[in-house]
Design an enzyme around this catalytic site. Structure first.
Site, PDB file in Angstrom:
ATOM      1  N   TYR A 227       0.880  -1.569  -0.502  1.00 28.35           N
ATOM      2  CA  TYR A 227      -0.016   0.086   0.085  1.00 28.35           C
ATOM      3  C   TYR A 227       1.166   1.369  -0.311  1.00 28.35           C
ATOM      4  O   TYR A 227       0.309   2.281  -0.068  1.00 28.35           O
ATOM      5  CB  TYR A 227      -1.091  -0.169   1.350  1.00 28.35           C
ATOM      6  CG  TYR A 227      -1.995  -0.984   0.946  1.00 28.35           C
ATOM      7  CD1 TYR A 227      -2.889  -1.535   0.815  1.00 28.35           C
ATOM      8  CD2 TYR A 227      -1.508  -1.940   2.176  1.00 28.35           C
ATOM      9  CE1 TYR A 227      -3.579  -2.625   0.544  1.00 28.35           C
ATOM     10  CE2 TYR A 227      -2.575  -3.734   2.030  1.00 28.35           C
ATOM     11  CZ  TYR A 227      -3.666  -3.203   1.698  1.00 28.35           C
ATOM     12  OH  TYR A 227      -4.447  -4.441   1.431  1.00 28.35           O
TER      13      TYR A 227
ATOM     14  N   ALA B 191     -11.594  -0.450  -1.967  1.00 32.36           N
ATOM     15  CA  ALA B 191     -10.532   0.183  -1.261  1.00 32.36           C
ATOM     16  C   ALA B 191      -9.493  -0.623  -1.033  1.00 32.36           C
ATOM     17  O   ALA B 191      -8.295  -1.059  -0.117  1.00 32.36           O
ATOM     18  CB  ALA B 191     -10.839   0.361   0.500  1.00 32.36           C
ATOM     19  N   ASP B 192      -8.981  -1.750  -1.980  1.00 34.70           N
ATOM     20  CA  ASP B 192      -7.983  -2.546  -2.360  1.00 34.70           C
ATOM     21  C   ASP B 192      -7.104  -2.974  -3.489  1.00 34.70           C
ATOM     22  O   ASP B 192      -6.361  -3.935  -3.267  1.00 34.70           O
ATOM     23  CB  ASP B 192      -8.677  -4.148  -1.635  1.00 34.70           C
ATOM     24  CG  ASP B 192      -7.210  -4.900  -0.850  1.00 34.70           C
ATOM     25  OD1 ASP B 192      -6.345  -4.089  -0.097  1.00 34.70           O
ATOM     26  OD2 ASP B 192      -7.348  -5.913  -0.665  1.00 34.70           O
ATOM     27  N   MET B 193      -7.329  -2.073  -3.874  1.00 31.80           N
ATOM     28  CA  MET B 193      -6.715  -1.847  -5.592  1.00 31.80           C
ATOM     29  C   MET B 193      -5.114  -1.428  -5.094  1.00 31.80           C
ATOM     30  O   MET B 193      -4.974  -0.214  -5.328  1.00 31.80           O
ATOM     31  CB  MET B 193      -7.681  -0.867  -6.231  1.00 31.80           C
ATOM     32  CG  MET B 193      -6.724  -1.428  -7.809  1.00 31.80           C
ATOM     33  SD  MET B 193      -7.539  -0.605  -8.873  1.00 31.80           S
ATOM     34  CE  MET B 193      -6.601  -0.543 -10.670  1.00 31.80           C
TER      35      MET B 193
ATOM     36  N   ASN C 236      -2.266  -6.122  -7.301  1.00 36.31           N
ATOM     37  CA  ASN C 236      -3.531  -6.318  -7.647  1.00 36.31           C
ATOM     38  C   ASN C 236      -3.417  -5.936  -9.307  1.00 36.31           C
ATOM     39  O   ASN C 236      -4.551  -5.860  -9.750  1.00 36.31           O
ATOM     40  CB  ASN C 236      -4.185  -6.062  -6.888  1.00 36.31           C
ATOM     41  CG  ASN C 236      -5.683  -6.589  -5.922  1.00 36.31           C
ATOM     42  OD1 ASN C 236      -5.198  -7.959  -5.311  1.00 36.31           O
ATOM     43  ND2 ASN C 236      -5.960  -6.140  -4.980  1.00 36.31           N
TER      44      ASN C 236
END
Length: 245
Positions: free
Chosen positions: A90, A127-129, A133
């Site tokens: 992140y 909210a997790d790209m 990914n």
């Protein structure tokens, strides 16, 4: 094998159905998505003992890193490309840095595809790209291309994951409600791309999503909490739905 199986979550209900639906919507909105199917977990043979008792729907995704003869296609996710450890997936990257690599190594068609995905995942509240990914692969063994889409989930439907921010910065911010023409123009400038191409692609994607979502939400195996979360995203924090009209 030629397919990957993702089993039901022990923590949240309906995750395979969520991902199947988001991947289907992405395909309908014009993105490059591999074949996906829902499979009853109880019918899958050969599972490890510790997960053999799982019940519910599983997601099957056709592998795009294999040729028809079974040989492997080289693939690199953006954590590998940027030299980022998984624990830092992140951090130390942004949509700008990913777009810049795609523009340099692949070209405008794949840049447009990435902008479509960025817009789509904002609209659904993913909210997790993060950098793992998104990948490039080499289907002709020589040329880097943006790999087909994967791991599209409306994460805002789940307690503790109902974030108002994307995993990575767009250009200056992570906030979903700031994803609009001004932020995309800034992204394009930093990536050295024509602003019109980036903004037009995002607008077209938002328009296409607004066309397919009302009908398809009734046809897809979506749990009510996912539908409600996406509706809230489009009406409130999903700034793209309003700012890209």
């Amino acid at each position: 094998g030629s397919w990957i199986i993702k089993l039901p979550s022990e923590k949240f209900d309906g995750v395979p159905e969520n991902e199947f639906s988001m991947m289907t919507l992405a395909r309908l909105a014009g993105m490059n998505v591999p074949a996906v199917e829902l499979v009853d977990a109880a019918t899958i043979d050969g599972l490890p003992r510790e997960v053999a008792g799982f019940r519910g729907q599983s997601l099957a995704i056709e592998r795009f890193d294999r040729l028809s003869n079974g040989s492997a296609v080289h693939i690199e996710d953006f954590a590998q490309i940027f030299g980022i450890y998984p624990a830092d997936k992140y951090k130390r990257a942004s949509a700008v840095s990913i777009t810049t690599v795609i523009a340099t190594e692949s070209g405008d068609d794949d840049v447009r595809e990435f902008i479509r995905r960025l817009t789509f995942n904002t609209l659904i509240g993913n909210a997790d790209m993060h950098v793992k990914n998104c990948s490039v692969y080499y289907p002709d063994r020589h040329t880097a291309r943006l790999a087909p889409a994967y791991d599209f989930v409306s994460t805002i439907a789940y307690p503790g994951l109902d974030d108002e921010e994307a995993a990575l910065k767009f250009s200056r911010t992570k906030r979903f409600d700031a994803f609009g023409v001004d932020e995309l123009e800034h992204l394009a400038g930093r990536a050295g791309l024509p602003a019109k191409m980036v903004i037009d692609t995002a607008k077209e994607t938002a328009e296409r999503f607004q066309e397919v979502w009302p009908a398809e939400q009734k046809n897809l195996p979506l749990h009510p909490n996912v539908i409600e979360a996406i509706e809230r995203q489009l009406a409130g924090t999903g700034g793209a739905a309003k700012q890209l009209k």
